[in-house]
Scaffold this motif. Sequence first.
Motif, PDB file in Angstrom:
ATOM      1  N   ALA A 177       3.244   9.668  -9.999  1.00  0.00           N
ATOM      2  CA  ALA A 177       2.553   9.651 -11.285  1.00  0.00           C
ATOM      3  C   ALA A 177       1.728  10.914 -11.483  1.00  0.00           C
ATOM      4  CB  ALA A 177       1.667   8.418 -11.389  1.00  0.00           C
ATOM      5  N   PHE A 178       1.132  11.408 -10.391  1.00  0.00           N
ATOM      6  CA  PHE A 178       0.289  12.596 -10.492  1.00  0.00           C
ATOM      7  C   PHE A 178       1.076  13.807 -10.974  1.00  0.00           C
ATOM      8  CE2 PHE A 178      -1.331  16.438  -8.204  1.00  0.00           C
ATOM      9  CZ  PHE A 178      -2.442  16.645  -9.003  1.00  0.00           C
ATOM     10  N   GLU A 238       2.409   4.269 -15.758  1.00  0.00           N
ATOM     11  CA  GLU A 238       2.463   3.556 -14.482  1.00  0.00           C
ATOM     12  C   GLU A 238       2.036   4.470 -13.339  1.00  0.00           C
ATOM     13  OE1 GLU A 238       5.640   1.159 -11.583  1.00  0.00           O
ATOM     14  OE2 GLU A 238       6.329   2.133 -13.442  1.00  0.00           O
ATOM     15  N   GLY A 239       1.151   3.964 -12.503  1.00  0.00           N
ATOM     16  CA  GLY A 239       0.727   4.709 -11.320  1.00  0.00           C
ATOM     17  C   GLY A 239      -0.471   5.597 -11.525  1.00  0.00           C
ATOM     18  N   VAL A 240      -0.907   5.797 -12.766  1.00  0.00           N
ATOM     19  CA  VAL A 240      -2.079   6.650 -13.002  1.00  0.00           C
ATOM     20  C   VAL A 240      -3.344   5.977 -12.481  1.00  0.00           C
ATOM     21  CG1 VAL A 240      -3.570   7.582 -14.832  1.00  0.00           C
ATOM     22  CG2 VAL A 240      -1.103   7.968 -14.890  1.00  0.00           C
ATOM     23  N   PHE A 241      -3.384   4.650 -12.559  1.00  0.00           N
ATOM     24  CA  PHE A 241      -4.498   3.914 -11.959  1.00  0.00           C
ATOM     25  C   PHE A 241      -3.968   2.608 -11.394  1.00  0.00           C
ATOM     26  CE2 PHE A 241      -7.842   0.793 -11.816  1.00  0.00           C
ATOM     27  CZ  PHE A 241      -8.853   1.493 -11.178  1.00  0.00           C
ATOM     28  N   GLN A 242      -4.303   2.357 -10.113  1.00  0.00           N
ATOM     29  CA  GLN A 242      -3.847   1.132  -9.462  1.00  0.00           C
ATOM     30  C   GLN A 242      -4.985   0.491  -8.677  1.00  0.00           C
ATOM     31  OE1 GLN A 242       0.321   1.655  -7.558  1.00  0.00           O
ATOM     32  NE2 GLN A 242      -0.479   3.743  -7.718  1.00  0.00           N
ATOM     33  N   THR A 243      -5.023  -0.828  -8.703  1.00  0.00           N
ATOM     34  CA  THR A 243      -5.966  -1.601  -7.892  1.00  0.00           C
ATOM     35  C   THR A 243      -5.274  -2.062  -6.620  1.00  0.00           C
ATOM     36  OG1 THR A 243      -7.487  -2.384  -9.607  1.00  0.00           O
ATOM     37  CG2 THR A 243      -7.085  -3.852  -7.770  1.00  0.00           C
ATOM     38  N   ILE A 285       0.835  -1.207   0.000  1.00  0.00           N
ATOM     39  CA  ILE A 285       0.000   0.000   0.000  1.00  0.00           C
ATOM     40  C   ILE A 285       0.863   1.246   0.000  1.00  0.00           C
ATOM     41  CG2 ILE A 285      -1.678   1.321   1.352  1.00  0.00           C
ATOM     42  CD1 ILE A 285      -2.749  -1.381   2.394  1.00  0.00           C
ATOM     43  N   ASP A 286       1.904   1.254   0.822  1.00  0.00           N
ATOM     44  CA  ASP A 286       2.802   2.409   0.884  1.00  0.00           C
ATOM     45  C   ASP A 286       3.471   2.646  -0.468  1.00  0.00           C
ATOM     46  OD1 ASP A 286       4.300   4.449   2.570  1.00  0.00           O
ATOM     47  OD2 ASP A 286       5.969   3.254   1.784  1.00  0.00           O
ATOM     48  N   THR A 287       3.886   1.566  -1.100  1.00  0.00           N
ATOM     49  CA  THR A 287       4.504   1.694  -2.425  1.00  0.00           C
ATOM     50  C   THR A 287       3.518   2.251  -3.433  1.00  0.00           C
ATOM     51  OG1 THR A 287       6.043  -0.128  -1.991  1.00  0.00           O
ATOM     52  CG2 THR A 287       5.620   0.433  -4.295  1.00  0.00           C
ATOM     53  N   ALA A 288       2.283   1.759  -3.388  1.00  0.00           N
ATOM     54  CA  ALA A 288       1.256   2.221  -4.328  1.00  0.00           C
ATOM     55  C   ALA A 288       0.961   3.706  -4.141  1.00  0.00           C
ATOM     56  CB  ALA A 288      -0.015   1.399  -4.154  1.00  0.00           C
ATOM     57  N   LEU A 289       0.896   4.153  -2.901  1.00  0.00           N
ATOM     58  CA  LEU A 289       0.634   5.568  -2.641  1.00  0.00           C
ATOM     59  C   LEU A 289       1.784   6.430  -3.139  1.00  0.00           C
ATOM     60  CD1 LEU A 289      -0.945   5.385   0.933  1.00  0.00           C
ATOM     61  CD2 LEU A 289      -2.118   5.797  -1.228  1.00  0.00           C
ATOM     62  N   GLY A 290       3.003   5.965  -2.920  1.00  0.00           N
ATOM     63  CA  GLY A 290       4.150   6.709  -3.432  1.00  0.00           C
ATOM     64  C   GLY A 290       4.162   6.762  -4.950  1.00  0.00           C
ATOM     65  N   THR A 291       3.826   5.639  -5.579  1.00  0.00           N
ATOM     66  CA  THR A 291       3.766   5.597  -7.036  1.00  0.00           C
ATOM     67  C   THR A 291       2.689   6.539  -7.564  1.00  0.00           C
ATOM     68  OG1 THR A 291       4.526   3.302  -7.043  1.00  0.00           O
ATOM     69  CG2 THR A 291       3.407   4.092  -9.028  1.00  0.00           C
ATOM     70  N   ALA A 292       1.543   6.561  -6.894  1.00  0.00           N
ATOM     71  CA  ALA A 292       0.446   7.445  -7.305  1.00  0.00           C
ATOM     72  C   ALA A 292       0.848   8.907  -7.192  1.00  0.00           C
ATOM     73  CB  ALA A 292      -0.789   7.164  -6.461  1.00  0.00           C
ATOM     74  N   GLY A 324      -5.928   7.555  -9.929  1.00  0.00           N
ATOM     75  CA  GLY A 324      -6.887   6.778  -9.165  1.00  0.00           C
ATOM     76  C   GLY A 324      -6.292   5.587  -8.451  1.00  0.00           C
ATOM     77  N   LEU A 325      -6.879   5.310  -7.287  1.00  0.00           N
ATOM     78  CA  LEU A 325      -6.591   4.109  -6.511  1.00  0.00           C
ATOM     79  C   LEU A 325      -7.929   3.424  -6.259  1.00  0.00           C
ATOM     80  CD1 LEU A 325      -4.268   5.905  -3.978  1.00  0.00           C
ATOM     81  CD2 LEU A 325      -3.481   4.044  -5.463  1.00  0.00           C
ATOM     82  N   LEU A 326      -8.053   2.163  -6.635  1.00  0.00           N
ATOM     83  CA  LEU A 326      -9.317   1.446  -6.521  1.00  0.00           C
ATOM     84  C   LEU A 326      -9.255   0.402  -5.420  1.00  0.00           C
ATOM     85  CD1 LEU A 326     -12.160   0.607  -7.550  1.00  0.00           C
ATOM     86  CD2 LEU A 326     -10.988  -0.927  -9.162  1.00  0.00           C
ATOM     87  N   LYS A 327     -10.134   0.557  -4.434  1.00  0.00           N
ATOM     88  CA  LYS A 327     -10.383  -0.503  -3.460  1.00  0.00           C
ATOM     89  C   LYS A 327     -11.744  -1.093  -3.841  1.00  0.00           C
ATOM     90  CE  LYS A 327     -11.940  -2.627   0.316  1.00  0.00           C
ATOM     91  NZ  LYS A 327     -12.945  -3.662   0.028  1.00  0.00           N
ATOM     92  N   HIS A 328     -11.716  -2.225  -4.535  1.00  0.00           N
ATOM     93  CA  HIS A 328     -12.956  -2.823  -5.010  1.00  0.00           C
ATOM     94  C   HIS A 328     -13.499  -3.802  -3.966  1.00  0.00           C
ATOM     95  CE1 HIS A 328     -15.909  -3.251  -8.009  1.00  0.00           C
ATOM     96  NE2 HIS A 328     -15.127  -3.147  -9.076  1.00  0.00           N
ATOM     97  N   ALA A 329     -14.747  -4.225  -4.174  1.00  0.00           N
ATOM     98  CA  ALA A 329     -15.357  -5.213  -3.292  1.00  0.00           C
ATOM     99  C   ALA A 329     -14.563  -6.517  -3.329  1.00  0.00           C
ATOM    100  CB  ALA A 329     -16.802  -5.467  -3.713  1.00  0.00           C
ATOM    101  N   SER A 330     -14.524  -7.196  -2.193  1.00  0.00           N
ATOM    102  CA  SER A 330     -13.650  -8.359  -2.058  1.00  0.00           C
ATOM    103  C   SER A 330     -14.125  -9.568  -2.848  1.00  0.00           C
ATOM    104  CB  SER A 330     -13.512  -8.735  -0.580  1.00  0.00           C
ATOM    105  OG  SER A 330     -14.782  -9.046  -0.027  1.00  0.00           O
ATOM    106  N   ASN A 331     -15.369  -9.567  -3.341  1.00  0.00           N
ATOM    107  CA  ASN A 331     -15.840 -10.723  -4.111  1.00  0.00           C
ATOM    108  C   ASN A 331     -15.660 -10.550  -5.612  1.00  0.00           C
ATOM    109  OD1 ASN A 331     -17.857  -8.717  -3.992  1.00  0.00           O
ATOM    110  ND2 ASN A 331     -19.470 -10.176  -4.496  1.00  0.00           N
TER     111      ASN A 331
END
Length: 470
Positions: free
Chosen positions: A33-34, A176-181, A23-30, A150-157
């Motif tokens: 990227a921004f 890279e980093g413009v959109f991450q799940t 998660i920390d890596t993803a936030l840094g990448t986002a 964008g960062l997507l936290k989708h439903a777990s199913n």
Amino acid sequence: MESINPATGQRLDSYETHDADDIDTALGTAQSAFVDWRSQSMAHRQTLLEKTAQLLEERVDEYAELMTHEMGKPIEQARAEVRKCAWVCEYYAETAAEQLQDELIESDSDARTLVSYDPLGPILAIMPWNFPFWQAFRFIAPNLAAGNVGLLKHASNVPGCALAIEEVLQDAGMPEGVFQTLLISSSEVDDIISDDRVAGVTLTGSEGAGRAVGQRAGQQLKPSVLELGGSDPFVVLDDAPIEATAKRGAFARLQNTGQSCIAAKRFIVHDAIYDDFVEAFVDEVEALTVGDPTDEDTDIGPMARPDLRDDLDDQIDRTLEAGAELLTGGEAVDGEGAYYQPTVLTEVPRDSAAATEETFGPVASVIRVSDETEAIDVANDTDFGLGASVWTSDLDRGEVFARQFEAGLCFVNELVKSDPRLPFGGVKNSGYGRELSRHGIREFVNAKTIWVQHGLGEDDTSDDSYAGVE
């Protein structure tokens, strides 16, 4: 994280979840990227959205089958959902530049004053399972066009859908980093909202989830958009064409197996045509085919999870105990899968579960009213305010009635639906903020006032020129 087919109960796949370091890596990448993405030209961002739309069209069958297997959506409805995602990408590819262009506002004669619309940064999107592609893309298209990431936290199913969304954007050329799940649990959301690298949050989900996310965002002084539940009224006036209205009503209630925030849930019917409408409505409901969602002829598939089916069954039981009548359905379907019979309840008490709670599945509640005054009173007698519709042969009468709805989406002789060209959202416990159209693309931007003074003379710096300035 596991993906389970609700039609069979069988495991489809399992996925490695993201831990705190991920998660920390993803936030840094986002964040990184921004910085680059916001500096890209609008034309470039729009071109990549056009490419995304093309890929979605090419992969309609692939992504539709994925949705159908993960959450049980009937296959033809799943194809329509993918095509709608392509539409919203095309819409913002065509309109974002105009919607976010500088807005000149006349003020002093010797100044040029305007508002510019600048992106805010990484936006967290918390999305539900019921429209697993569409809910995400109606966030993605306007926000990426605006220069946010964008960062997507989708439903777990629906983890497969979440990763497929990331895949198609990458394949379209998004940097890279413009959109991450993020494959994470709901318990990790608060810390992400609180992180300084996240600029805002949007959620589509339950009222309880909305309150929690809105509270955390408010504590951090971050903008949020919440699209929550609904208990949409479907008002049938005494001059409505009965057969046509009943047919549309059945679809309005039972599309996506009734698992839609904007599905018609409370059918409020004028006494003069009540019996005839109910008879026609039940006929339409019973004519629908329940079955394997991969079958082209299936209208109603399984509910997305067995626990959701159990919750719906409990609501129906409590409503019947309160005095409602059961005309058809009312039971889980025996055998494999989370199937529930399409159900119609009549003479539903206004204080019963089906009238006061959101029923998220294939059950319709029918309420009898004596006149228009009682109809609008019953329609607005709810904590929700997402969508509403009224059905009549007199369009002027319908519009006058629709203006009295306490809802964000009000339709005359049409089921409540989302459209990229129009703002989407609710009031009361259905949330706040708007998605789609020019209203949606401006939710996560800085509306920046710019004042350019044409000249600076001695008179401009006099004490009198600043009288009354805050």
